[in-house]
Design an enzyme around this catalytic site. Structure first.
Site, PDB file in Angstrom:
ATOM      1  N   LYS A  46     -68.576  14.468  -6.210  1.00 43.35           N
ATOM      2  CA  LYS A  46     -67.734  15.674  -6.200  1.00 43.35           C
ATOM      3  C   LYS A  46     -68.573  16.956  -6.028  1.00 43.35           C
ATOM      4  O   LYS A  46     -69.800  16.929  -6.179  1.00 43.35           O
ATOM      5  CB  LYS A  46     -66.922  15.715  -7.492  1.00 43.35           C
ATOM      6  CG  LYS A  46     -65.920  14.562  -7.624  1.00 43.35           C
ATOM      7  CD  LYS A  46     -65.007  14.777  -8.833  1.00 43.35           C
ATOM      8  CE  LYS A  46     -64.013  13.645  -8.981  1.00 43.35           C
ATOM      9  NZ  LYS A  46     -63.036  13.904 -10.067  1.00 43.35           N
ATOM     10  N   TYR A 105     -55.028  12.868  -3.671  1.00 44.50           N
ATOM     11  CA  TYR A 105     -54.695  12.771  -5.098  1.00 44.50           C
ATOM     12  C   TYR A 105     -53.181  12.804  -5.341  1.00 44.50           C
ATOM     13  O   TYR A 105     -52.747  13.184  -6.433  1.00 44.50           O
ATOM     14  CB  TYR A 105     -55.373  13.900  -5.862  1.00 44.50           C
ATOM     15  CG  TYR A 105     -56.827  13.624  -6.223  1.00 44.50           C
ATOM     16  CD1 TYR A 105     -57.174  12.566  -7.057  1.00 44.50           C
ATOM     17  CD2 TYR A 105     -57.847  14.436  -5.744  1.00 44.50           C
ATOM     18  CE1 TYR A 105     -58.492  12.315  -7.404  1.00 44.50           C
ATOM     19  CE2 TYR A 105     -59.177  14.192  -6.090  1.00 44.50           C
ATOM     20  CZ  TYR A 105     -59.480  13.125  -6.922  1.00 44.50           C
ATOM     21  OH  TYR A 105     -60.789  12.882  -7.269  1.00 44.50           O
ATOM     22  N   ASN A 108     -66.363  16.355 -13.007  1.00 42.97           N
ATOM     23  CA  ASN A 108     -66.885  15.115 -13.613  1.00 42.97           C
ATOM     24  C   ASN A 108     -67.712  14.265 -12.639  1.00 42.97           C
ATOM     25  O   ASN A 108     -67.792  13.054 -12.768  1.00 42.97           O
ATOM     26  CB  ASN A 108     -65.765  14.315 -14.283  1.00 42.97           C
ATOM     27  CG  ASN A 108     -64.762  13.766 -13.308  1.00 42.97           C
ATOM     28  OD1 ASN A 108     -64.769  14.138 -12.129  1.00 42.97           O
ATOM     29  ND2 ASN A 108     -63.895  12.879 -13.764  1.00 42.97           N
ATOM     30  N   HIS A 133     -65.848  10.324  -8.313  1.00 44.64           N
ATOM     31  CA  HIS A 133     -64.568   9.601  -8.337  1.00 44.64           C
ATOM     32  C   HIS A 133     -64.847   8.188  -7.853  1.00 44.64           C
ATOM     33  O   HIS A 133     -65.693   7.984  -6.979  1.00 44.64           O
ATOM     34  CB  HIS A 133     -63.549  10.263  -7.398  1.00 44.64           C
ATOM     35  CG  HIS A 133     -62.359   9.384  -7.109  1.00 44.64           C
ATOM     36  ND1 HIS A 133     -61.272   9.329  -7.950  1.00 44.64           N
ATOM     37  CD2 HIS A 133     -62.116   8.499  -6.111  1.00 44.64           C
ATOM     38  CE1 HIS A 133     -60.403   8.436  -7.474  1.00 44.64           C
ATOM     39  NE2 HIS A 133     -60.897   7.926  -6.352  1.00 44.64           N
ATOM     40  N   GLU A 171     -57.892   4.082  -0.288  1.00 50.30           N
ATOM     41  CA  GLU A 171     -58.813   5.224  -0.317  1.00 50.30           C
ATOM     42  C   GLU A 171     -59.893   5.100   0.755  1.00 50.30           C
ATOM     43  O   GLU A 171     -60.293   6.102   1.362  1.00 50.30           O
ATOM     44  CB  GLU A 171     -59.442   5.352  -1.713  1.00 50.30           C
ATOM     45  CG  GLU A 171     -58.406   5.739  -2.764  1.00 50.30           C
ATOM     46  CD  GLU A 171     -58.996   5.953  -4.154  1.00 50.30           C
ATOM     47  OE1 GLU A 171     -60.201   5.701  -4.355  1.00 50.30           O
ATOM     48  OE2 GLU A 171     -58.241   6.392  -5.038  1.00 50.30           O
TER      49      GLU A 171
END
Ligand code: CMP
Length: 138
Positions: A9, A49, A112, A115, A126
């Site tokens: 990310k 998402y 965070n 993913h 995905e």
């Protein structure tokens, strides 16, 4: 053998720890069979998402995911979906086990670091979101 999708990310890309995170995958038996650095736009982040579109954190999540480039990769290996999630640690870095990617590189539940697909079914969806079949090499 399974394939799973990983996203490094914007927070981790900004911290310049792409290589350190990729090393975790390779050192633990996962092979990078596809990879690219991209800048997501709002539509792409919202679509990726969409499963979270009704959650209170959706807007912030999308805003964060378009705040800078990300590195998307396809990881292949035995039990790859579960193995990647073990390496990542809990979604909230404060709950992540010591030595996991999120414990070592993430700040908070929004930023965070990574993913990873949460099931084999979602991994396929995905992976297809970001990669064409002829962009994946063993
Ligand atoms: P990720 O695995 O990318 O999937 C959805 C993301 O939403 C998650 O990591 C977190 O970064 C973010 N998020 C923010 N708040 C929450 C929350 N309360 N529960 C789950 N995910 C959250």
């Amino acid at each position: 053998m399974q394939k799973t999708l990983s996203i490094i990310k914007p927070d981790a890309v900004k911290k310049n720890v792409i290589g350190k995170i990729l090393d975790r995958f390779e050192s633990n038996g996962l092979k990078i069979v596809a990879m690219k650095k991209i800048q997501l736009n709002q539509n792409q982040a919202e679509e990726f998402y969409q499963i979270h579109k009704d959650k209170p954190f959706f807007e912030d999540l999308v805003k964060f995911m378009i705040s800078g480039p990300v590195v998307v990769s396809v990881l292949e290996g035995e039990d790859a979906v579960f193995k990647n999630r073990e390496l990542m640690g809990a979604t909230n870095p404060k709950e992540a086990k010591a030595g996991t990617i999120r414990a070592d590189f993430a700040e908070n539940i929004d930023a965070n670091a990574v993913h990873g697909s949460d099931s084999l079914e979602n991994a396929e969806i995905e992976i297809n979101f970001f990669f064409k079949t002829d962009e994946i090499y063993k």
